[in-house]
Design a protein around this motif. Structure first.
Motif, mmCIF file in Angstrom:
data_model
loop_
_atom_site.group_PDB
_atom_site.id
_atom_site.type_symbol
_atom_site.label_atom_id
_atom_site.label_comp_id
_atom_site.label_asym_id
_atom_site.label_seq_id
_atom_site.Cartn_x
_atom_site.Cartn_y
_atom_site.Cartn_z
ATOM 1 N N MET A 451 0.813 -1.209 0.000
ATOM 2 C CA MET A 451 0.000 0.000 0.000
ATOM 3 C C MET A 451 0.851 1.265 0.000
ATOM 4 O O MET A 451 1.995 1.268 0.458
ATOM 5 N N ALA A 452 0.232 2.352 -0.477
ATOM 6 C CA ALA A 452 0.781 3.697 -0.297
ATOM 7 C C ALA A 452 -0.366 4.578 0.188
ATOM 8 O O ALA A 452 -1.537 4.315 -0.124
ATOM 9 N N GLU A 453 -0.038 5.594 0.958
ATOM 10 C CA GLU A 453 -1.096 6.438 1.524
ATOM 11 C C GLU A 453 -0.651 7.887 1.637
ATOM 12 O O GLU A 453 0.545 8.206 1.579
ATOM 13 N N MET A 454 -1.638 8.754 1.763
ATOM 14 C CA MET A 454 -1.405 10.158 2.100
ATOM 15 C C MET A 454 -2.283 10.496 3.299
ATOM 16 O O MET A 454 -3.435 10.046 3.371
ATOM 17 N N THR A 455 -1.728 11.242 4.217
ATOM 18 C CA THR A 455 -2.460 11.640 5.423
ATOM 19 C C THR A 455 -2.607 13.150 5.457
ATOM 20 O O THR A 455 -1.647 13.882 5.177
ATOM 21 N N PHE A 456 -3.808 13.618 5.809
ATOM 22 C CA PHE A 456 -4.076 15.050 5.945
ATOM 23 C C PHE A 456 -4.752 15.247 7.299
ATOM 24 O O PHE A 456 -5.936 14.932 7.473
ATOM 25 N N ASN A 457 -3.970 15.712 8.263
ATOM 26 C CA ASN A 457 -4.437 15.782 9.648
ATOM 27 C C ASN A 457 -5.450 16.896 9.855
ATOM 28 O O ASN A 457 -5.310 18.005 9.304
ATOM 29 N N GLU A 491 -1.047 12.895 -12.290
ATOM 30 C CA GLU A 491 0.195 12.920 -11.516
ATOM 31 C C GLU A 491 0.364 11.595 -10.775
ATOM 32 O O GLU A 491 -0.602 10.957 -10.368
ATOM 33 N N LYS A 492 1.610 11.203 -10.587
ATOM 34 C CA LYS A 492 1.894 9.970 -9.875
ATOM 35 C C LYS A 492 1.550 10.125 -8.393
ATOM 36 O O LYS A 492 1.819 11.168 -7.793
ATOM 37 N N PHE A 493 0.953 9.090 -7.827
ATOM 38 C CA PHE A 493 0.559 9.104 -6.414
ATOM 39 C C PHE A 493 1.758 9.446 -5.535
ATOM 40 O O PHE A 493 1.665 10.264 -4.619
ATOM 41 N N ALA A 494 2.907 8.835 -5.844
ATOM 42 C CA ALA A 494 4.098 9.042 -5.019
ATOM 43 C C ALA A 494 4.555 10.496 -5.053
ATOM 44 O O ALA A 494 4.971 11.057 -4.027
ATOM 45 N N ASP A 495 4.487 11.132 -6.252
ATOM 46 C CA ASP A 495 4.923 12.529 -6.364
ATOM 47 C C ASP A 495 4.017 13.454 -5.560
ATOM 48 O O ASP A 495 4.487 14.369 -4.871
ATOM 49 N N VAL A 496 2.703 13.220 -5.655
ATOM 50 C CA VAL A 496 1.760 14.055 -4.900
ATOM 51 C C VAL A 496 1.954 13.829 -3.397
ATOM 52 O O VAL A 496 1.905 14.775 -2.601
ATOM 53 N N ALA A 497 2.198 12.575 -2.992
ATOM 54 C CA ALA A 497 2.420 12.269 -1.574
ATOM 55 C C ALA A 497 3.633 13.025 -1.039
ATOM 56 O O ALA A 497 3.596 13.582 0.069
ATOM 57 N N ARG A 498 4.728 13.066 -1.809
ATOM 58 C CA ARG A 498 5.927 13.761 -1.355
ATOM 59 C C ARG A 498 5.670 15.253 -1.168
ATOM 60 O O ARG A 498 6.221 15.883 -0.263
ATOM 61 N N LYS A 499 4.810 15.821 -2.006
ATOM 62 C CA LYS A 499 4.561 17.263 -1.953
ATOM 63 C C LYS A 499 3.504 17.645 -0.914
ATOM 64 O O LYS A 499 3.591 18.694 -0.279
#
Length: 626
Positions: A451-457, A491-499
């Motif tokens: 899995m890959a994820e993005m978190t927005f607190n 856009e790639k999920f990984a690129d958006v996650a890094r930003k």
């Protein structure tokens, strides 16, 4: 009479269609008119004692069958004739087999088992007491309307008060946390929206176009007033007091002027207003009568205990019930020569004897002692009184207790016999291995996924202020939605996650690693949604938790691996599955030896069409011969 009614009215089925009789050819207008006005024949009612089925020397009545098989027939569909017949035949077979088990148990001495004798005594005492209460209290209970009305006046403020409620729609223009230019624009927009409404535009359509509220003109409510919410200690449910004041000044359907608050501009429309009121007396009269009946019934039960205590109770040791290490056969009380032990008490005390949160030791013990006297010892006394009055000969009592006794003994006896069988024929290693090979698809490790994820607190906020909650959630939600749009745009999920991601995984492009349902890398609600996704898929919308919004994607989803035969979990499941298989085969074997369905003789011709609504209940009175 609640317990008695519970077993009296066991099943109510949909009324079966009754074919109209053939009408002879009409010879004149008078004949036609009579035929048109003719009423269909009324269904015939049958006594509970009507013979239904015979098997050898066993014979069962119509009423007994519907009592014994009430649980097995609760899903009966009268409109499905074939399905109904199969279900009723299965129920008849089940009832007969249980009675054959009961007979076998008694013939082999189970009736002398101390546990059976104690539980049978308890069951008979309970029902004898129920019939005693029916004949000496419930049957002739009356209460005047004046008494009920008086009770209504005493409790209506607490129980039947319905506070003021209102519903509304709104159009919101935010100014808080906005620049001066944005605030000016909000002021211009609210004036434009108001002008459109005054010109006749639909409120909801204007809201959909202008409002910055997530509601977008949807109905809000019904809500209680702030005063009410504060009274019940839930002030966080109340809306802004300025808005409430404005709304309560409107008539239903009215639209307010522009309202300015510290959060922005509002235009309000009152949709409904239910004034403060009380549930009418006539609407709750029956319920109040039942409440008074219960109160007076409880008083009557206490009187029975008090009146017969000295005569009935020859030994009383209530403190035994609190001794955790007391021997099971230690005497708690002797009532009319019947000994109640610590073991008996533990069986009879029920769930109400559990210690309640915040209850002191003294309060807990006092309550348990009251329950011991007023409910448990009461049934020993009521059992003796009922038996002296021959209530054990009442047809309904006999039907209920015979049914319950047979059912419990059949279950217990079968449990004992199957346990003995399994002790003599334990599950073997060969049987487990064979089952494991035949059911490989049932023994797979949990689904895993890379899995890959993005978190927005969700930022810290005052949870008692609705706007603060809304603002904090919106801030995190907006970021999550923006990130999702960028991924959906290519856009790639990984690129958006890094930003954009606020998680520690952001530096690695959001990669969490290989997870399954038991992983703690993500909240359970997020993991559940993530494992549903296909490889390469991204969740359709942000997943909300109490503290954050998440975006997830599946990078890889390996095939589920087979579990190892020697795994402890596998061994436990195999032991249980093979044992169930063996027990089922043993039951089939025993059934075939003890019971031949061909020997069943149906004595009631209308069995497969009869509507149990027209079954007359067995009598509640002592037979005249007594």
């Amino acid at each position: 009479m609640t317990r008695i009614q519970l077993f009296s009215f066991l099943l109510i089925f949909v009324v079966l269609g009754i074919s109209s009789p053939m009408v002879p050819a009409q010879t004149d207008a008078e004949t036609a008119e009579k035929a048109e006005k003719a009423e269909p024949p009324k269904p015939v009612s049958y006594p509970a004692e009507t013979p239904l089925v015979r098997y050898g020397d066993l014979e069962f009545s119509l009423g007994y069958f519907f009592m014994y098989e009430r649980k097995g027939l609760d899903r009966l569909d009268p409109s499905d004739k074939e399905g109904r017949k199969q279900m009723q035949d299965a129920a008849v077979s089940h009832m007969i087999f249980d009675h054959l088990l009961y007979r076998q148990a008694m013939e082999q001495g189970y009736g002398n088992d101390p546990e059976f004798r104690a539980r049978n005594r308890d069951m008979e005492n309970e029902w004898l007491t129920a019939f005693y209460l029916y004949h000496h209290f419930d049957k002739d209970f009356t209460v005047s309307e004046e008494e009920i009305k008086k009770h209504y006046d005493e409790v209506k403020e607490e129980q039947f008060h319905d506070p003021l409620k209102y519903s509304f729609r709104h159009i919101f223009f935010q100014t808080v946390d906005r620049t001066e230019e944005e605030q000016k624009k909000a002021e211009e927009q609210v004036k434009e929206a108001m002008a459109l409404i005054k010109a006749g535009s639909d409120f909801v359509k204007v809201a959909e176009r202008f409002s910055e509220s997530g509601k977008k003109g949807s109905m809000i409510g019904p809500l209680n007033t702030r005063e009410y919410y504060e009274k019940v200690n839930t002030p966080e449910k109340a809306i802004n007091p300025e808005l409430e004041k404005t709304l309560l000044s409107l008539k239903v359907g009215d639209i307010s002027d522009i309202v300015k608050t510290k959060y922005g501009y509002e235009i309000l429309k009152l949709e409904s207003l239910q004034p403060e009121q009380f549930t009418p007396f006539r609407q709750v009269q029956s319920r109040l009568k039942q409440t008074l009946q219960k109160q007076k019934r409880d008083e009557f039960k206490k009187k029975i205990v008090n009146d017969y205590w000295d005569e009935a109770v020859t030994e009383y040791n209530p403190d035994v019930i609190f001794e955790e290490d007391a021997a099971p056969d230690k005497t708690v009380a002797v009532i009319y020569g019947q000994t109640m032990t610590k073991s008996d008490y533990d069986f009879l005390k029920g769930r109400n004897a559990r210690r309640q949160e915040g209850e002191s030791t003294e309060e807990y013990q006092t309550r348990c002692k009251e329950n011991l006297k007023e409910n448990i010892i009461l049934k020993f006394i009521g059992g003796k009184l009922g038996k002296d009055l021959h209530y054990d000969t009442i047809p309904r009592y006999r039907m209920i207790t015979d049914s319950m006794r047979t059912n419990k003994v059949a279950l217990a006896w079968w449990s004992l016999k199957s346990k003995q069988y399994m002790e003599e024929n334990p599950v073997t290693e060969e049987e487990k291995k064979a089952f494991f090979e035949e059911n490989q698809g049932s023994f797979l490790k949990p689904q895993k996924a890379e899995m890959a994820e993005m978190t927005f607190n969700i930022p810290p906020h005052d949870k008692t202020v609705k706007y603060e909650v809304y603002r904090a959630q919106k801030q995190a939600s907006d970021k999550a939605r923006e990130a999702l749009k960028r991924v959906q745009a290519g856009e790639k999920f990984a690129d958006v996650a890094r930003k954009m991601s606020e998680s520690e995984t952001a530096k690695d492009g959001g990669v969490v690693g290989l997870i399954d349902w038991n992983s703690e890398a993500l909240p359970k609600s997020v993991t559940r949604e993530a494992l549903k996704l296909d490889v390469g898929a991204v969740c359709e919308k942000p997943i909300q938790t109490d503290s954050a919004y998440y975006l997830v994607t599946v990078l890889e989803k390996p095939e589920r691996e087979p579990m190892d035969y020697n795994d402890e979990t596998v061994q436990t499941r195999l032991e249980r599955a093979v044992a169930n298989q063996k027990r089922n085969a043993y039951r089939t074997e025993v059934t075939n030896k003890m019971f031949d369905p061909e020997g069943i003789e149906i004595l009631f011709d209308e069995f497969y069409t009869f509507n149990p609504r027209f079954l007359k209940n067995a009598s509640l009175d002592v037979p005249l011969s007594q």
